[in-house]
Write an enzyme that holds these catalytic residues in place. Structure first.
Site, PDB file in Angstrom:
ATOM      1  N   LYS A 121       0.813  -1.209   0.000  1.00 46.95           N
ATOM      2  CA  LYS A 121       0.000   0.000   0.000  1.00 46.95           C
ATOM      3  C   LYS A 121       0.849   1.262   0.000  1.00 46.95           C
ATOM      4  CE  LYS A 121      -4.070  -2.058   2.151  1.00 46.95           C
ATOM      5  NZ  LYS A 121      -5.013  -2.035   3.304  1.00 46.95           N
ATOM      6  N   LYS A 153      -8.160 -10.748  -5.889  1.00 42.41           N
ATOM      7  CA  LYS A 153      -9.263 -10.787  -4.937  1.00 42.41           C
ATOM      8  C   LYS A 153     -10.248  -9.656  -5.193  1.00 42.41           C
ATOM      9  CE  LYS A 153     -10.126 -10.997   0.059  1.00 42.41           C
ATOM     10  NZ  LYS A 153      -9.518 -10.935   1.409  1.00 42.41           N
ATOM     11  N   LYS A 191     -12.792  -3.620  -2.471  1.00 41.82           N
ATOM     12  CA  LYS A 191     -13.389  -2.288  -2.510  1.00 41.82           C
ATOM     13  C   LYS A 191     -12.426  -1.251  -3.078  1.00 41.82           C
ATOM     14  CE  LYS A 191     -14.380  -2.583   1.903  1.00 41.82           C
ATOM     15  NZ  LYS A 191     -14.826  -2.234   3.273  1.00 41.82           N
TER      16      LYS A 191
END
Length: 414
Positions: free
Chosen positions: A184, A278, A281
């Protein structure tokens, strides 16, 4: 917390936490202590296991209910989902749907992890609304607030306090090596990432250890975080446990060391646009996921346009057909059929016929959830009351654990 373990459970006490039991027996290896730096020079105690490289785990199925639901003392499970973005089919099939089963077997705490939601850039104006919406979805999906405690993470202040205490014993190198932080921070850029993203796993450990959790449902992407949680529990127990026992604790274990709970099939639902990624969101394309609140026409359009392949027939388990395996798995879970039944039903279908079947199954399954969601959201006072009651119940357990940690670490009593 993702989306978030099995040892013998002792009864809850407000004065003392639920302690680690005989399952955690053995001797902690010197190699484990050495990697923790300043603890390596202490004498090795008996009664600890090396948790640094293994997971004790259990799986749960419908057949467990009749046996475990009747036990007088239930094991405890905690789990939560962030209120950022729309909850999607992956959140539902991988976590929330399984909670319905778990609440009938275990003592359960399901919360909305709003503190985790601010580790990356977020919409300030939408956070509170999204938090209530997530709670309403929990309940619309079948979480029963007479069986499970449903609350908002930030409404129980012990989460943040314990996180700070745990931060004092967490080696910086350990969190620097967390895979999610690396991924991230690389995407966002180091100059755009706050310290909270680095310490996110310590807050997750706090979420779990506060409730003396026995079991934590975890997916593949959260196993490293649970490993850290187990290590921190062992570290605190070793550093402060003997003092705690002298102060009146039932044993030298301040924290119970949690174990991973292996969910039923479907814990990892993949993207509609890439069967190897995967469903998430954070994916910039809304086409990649089925949101739980998507209207019928949107669901139909997404399935019609989702990625498939050119192989004849449909089958599970072919590594060259990840999208086929994913879509069949979704249909299996939504329809409530076995893998064998779905394989037999769909083996000779073409994609057009199967997509029509899947669209109908998704719409039929999600419609009652959407109706119930609207009912709950229309009664704001009821939802606020449920969350307040859940937070009050959770705080009783969390505050007891936190007070014990403060005392064991030598703080002046309040």
């Amino acid at each position: 917390m993702g989306s978030y373990v099995l040892s013998h459970v002792m009864s809850v006490s407000i004065a003392s936490p639920r302690f680690l039991t005989s399952m955690s027996s053995g001797r902690l290896q010197r190699s484990y202590l050495k990697k923790w730096g300043r603890i390596h020079h202490y004498r090795l105690p008996g009664g600890y296991v090396d948790t640094s490289r293994c997971y004790c785990s259990v799986s749960v199925s419908q057949s467990d209910i009749s046996e475990k639901a009747s036990t007088s003392v239930k094991k405890r499970v905690v789990s939560g989902v962030q209120p950022t973005g729309s909850l999607h089919l992956g959140n539902y099939l991988g976590a929330i749907k399984n909670w319905i089963l778990l609440q009938n077997i275990y003592e359960t705490f399901f919360f909305i992890v709003d503190l985790h939601a601010i580790t990356l850039e977020y919409d300030v104006k939408q956070l509170a609304t999204a938090t209530k919406s997530t709670a309403a979805i929990y309940m619309a999906c079948g979480v029963d607030t007479t069986k499970a405690s449903v609350f908002v993470q930030s409404h129980v202040r012990a989460h943040v306090e314990l996180m700070w205490l745990l931060s004092s014993v967490t080696p910086i190198g350990r969190v620097n090596r967390m895979i999610q932080f690396k991924e991230k921070s690389r995407k966002a850029g180091d100059e755009q990432v706050g310290v909270a993203l680095l310490t996110y796993p310590v807050l997750m450990a706090s979420d779990i250890l506060l409730y003396q959790s026995d079991l934590v449902p975890v997916g593949e992407d959260q196993k490293q975080h649970l490993e850290l949680t187990r290590e921190l529990a062992e570290r605190v127990n070793y550093m402060y446990g003997r003092k705690w026992k002298k102060m009146g604790g039932r044993s030298s274990a301040i924290f119970k060391v949690p174990e991973s709970l292996i969910p039923p099939a479907g814990a990892r639902v993949m993207s509609l646009t890439d069967g190897l990624s995967k469903m998430s969101k954070s994916d910039p394309s809304d086409q990649s996921r089925i949101n739980l609140l998507d209207p019928k026409d949107v669901i139909a359009n997404k399935i019609k346009r989702c990625k498939t392949d050119s192989f004849p027939g449909l089958e599970f388990g072919n590594p060259e057909r990840p999208e086929c395996n994913n879509l069949l798995s979704i249909y299996q879970l939504i329809s409530g059929r076995t893998k064998e039944e779905v394989a037999q039903e769909c083996q000779d279908m073409n994609w057009g016929a199967f997509k029509t079947l899947l669209i109908d199954a998704l719409i039929d399954h999600l419609h009652p959830i959407q109706v119930r969601y609207e009912e709950i959201m229309s009664d704001s006072a009821y939802l606020d009351r449920v969350l307040a009651e859940g937070a009050t119940k959770a705080a009783v357990v969390a505050d007891a654990t936190l007070n014990n940690v403060y005392q064991a670490m030598g703080f002046l009593r309040r």
